[in-house]
Design an enzyme around this catalytic site. Structure first.
Site, mmCIF file in Angstrom:
data_model
loop_
_atom_site.group_PDB
_atom_site.id
_atom_site.type_symbol
_atom_site.label_atom_id
_atom_site.label_comp_id
_atom_site.label_asym_id
_atom_site.label_seq_id
_atom_site.Cartn_x
_atom_site.Cartn_y
_atom_site.Cartn_z
ATOM 1 N N GLY A 53 0.877 -1.180 0.000
ATOM 2 C CA GLY A 53 0.000 0.000 0.000
ATOM 3 C C GLY A 53 0.908 1.223 0.000
ATOM 4 N N ASN A 196 5.449 11.289 -10.408
ATOM 5 C CA ASN A 196 6.552 10.869 -11.278
ATOM 6 C C ASN A 196 6.260 11.467 -12.662
ATOM 7 O OD1 ASN A 196 4.774 9.162 -12.656
ATOM 8 N ND2 ASN A 196 5.425 7.327 -11.565
ATOM 9 N N ALA A 256 8.592 0.883 -5.340
ATOM 10 C CA ALA A 256 8.513 1.788 -4.183
ATOM 11 C C ALA A 256 9.656 2.804 -4.102
ATOM 12 C CB ALA A 256 8.395 1.019 -2.870
ATOM 13 N N ALA A 257 10.361 3.034 -5.220
ATOM 14 C CA ALA A 257 11.401 4.078 -5.223
ATOM 15 C C ALA A 257 10.762 5.437 -4.907
ATOM 16 C CB ALA A 257 12.093 4.139 -6.581
ATOM 17 N N GLY A 258 9.599 5.685 -5.496
ATOM 18 C CA GLY A 258 8.904 6.954 -5.270
ATOM 19 C C GLY A 258 8.443 7.090 -3.820
ATOM 20 N N ASP A 259 7.982 5.990 -3.230
ATOM 21 C CA ASP A 259 7.524 6.046 -1.832
ATOM 22 C C ASP A 259 8.702 6.259 -0.885
ATOM 23 O OD1 ASP A 259 4.913 5.678 -2.657
ATOM 24 O OD2 ASP A 259 5.044 3.500 -2.521
#
Ligand code: ATP
Length: 310
Positions: A53, A196, A256-259
């Site tokens: 999530g 992104n 999940a790099a952005g998270d």
């Protein structure tokens, strides 16, 4: 309760409180040679059950980066709900704002084919019940410097949370994923948008990142467009855009790099770092995460981020 009341190494002030209003899912991942077509049954090679999530991932990233996250969201009254809640606690996230709803927890059913392409079914379960802010949310937001939001909860809930965060004096940060039209009533409550490049293009119709940034700055005061291996583009109304390149690394899994970026950025910003410093801190965190497999399990801790920054 993570870092509550402590101090972190390169920052002499109190550990910053970060609120996250978002989704909690159990990811059920099946690895297959080829995904089944309609009516077909295929044998899978491997199965993994991983807490996920976007909201939960951002909260874990903030805890790893040295913050004290508090989660506002919901799980179901099923076995997954128990596991998801205790996973957050184990990873240093305060779950006093997580309610339990009758029925299933959020589940993402993911099929990964050889070669890496995937198909995903998300059943929101308890996440779908968070249509507004709840009793106690305002109190939890009071002590938070930053509120992280994404679009995996019902829009009415996200709008209410952005308003409540703004009223509590938190910096409100929205990751507009999954990408969709952003209603004016939501944007009114958002200080910083972090899409992104694909989300930025979907929202603005502009595929060139500088033009997308310019267009987004008409809607909110501050924007970060993340560009994968090309780093990030940052802009603030009235200022010059700033490009921060990412570190050159061997990426093996960018899930999940952005998270990871958002969680780490929230901590750095809440500590009062200047935007450029906060962007470098978050870029270092996400560059470390893409060198390892997994989502929340790949997120670096604060000492690793500081070592990478040199
Ligand atoms: P995801 O959906 O996989 O979580 P995203 O698409 O939201 O990621 P990206 O723009 O791909 O976000 O990546 C976020 C940040 O992670 C980038 O701005 C960069 O700092 C870092 N990053 C991503 N890929 C790489 C890479 N190959 N090398 C170094 N850093 C990377």
């Amino acid at each position: 309760m993570g870092n509550l009341g402590g101090v972190n190494s390169a920052h002499s002030g109190p550990v910053p409180r970060i609120a996250v209003f978002g989704s909690i899912n159990m990811d059920l991942v099946a690895y297959v040679e080829t995904a089944p077509s309609r009516g077909e049954t295929v044998m899978g090679r491997e199965f993994r059950q991983v807490p996920g999530g976007k909201g939960a991932n951002q909260a874990v990233a903030a805890a790893r980066a040295g913050g004290d996250p508090v989660f506002l969201g919901a799980v179901g009254d099923d076995a997954f709900g128990v596991q998801l809640r205790s996973n957050l606690v184990e990873r240093g996230v305060d779950v006093s704002g997580v309610s339990t709803h009758e029925g299933s927890s959020g589940v993402a059913h993911i099929v990964v084919e050889d070669g890496g392409s995937n198909s995903i079914i998300v059943v929101p379960g308890a996440n779908g019940a968070v249509t507004a802010t709840r009793e106690g949310d305002a109190r939890l937001l009071e002590g938070s410097s930053v509120l992280l939001l994404q679009l995996e909860l019902p829009m009415s809930g996200v709008v209410a949370a952005a308003r409540a965060g703004r009223a509590a004096g938190a910096l409100t940060v929205l990751t507009p994923a999954p990408a969709r039209e952003l209603p004016a009533e939501l944007l009114e409550g958002v200080d910083l948008l972090v899409p992104n490049q694909h989300e930025a293009a979907a929202i603005t119709g502009e595929t060139e990142p500088h033009r997308a940034l310019e267009e987004l700055l008409r809607r909110v005061p501050e924007v970060i467009v993340t560009l994968g291996a090309d780093g990030v583009l940052y802009g603030r109304r009235g200022g010059e855009p700033l490009h921060v390149p990412s570190q050159r690394v061997e990426a093996v899994d960018t899930t999940a790099a952005g998270d990871t970026f958002c969680g780490a950025f929230a901590v750095a910003r809440a500590e009062g770092r200047a935007p450029e410093d906060a962007l470098r801190f978050a870029s270092a965190a996400s560059a470390l995460s893409v060198q390892r497999f997994g989502a929340s399990t790949s997120m670096p801790d604060r000492s690793e981020i500081e070592t990478a920054l040199g």
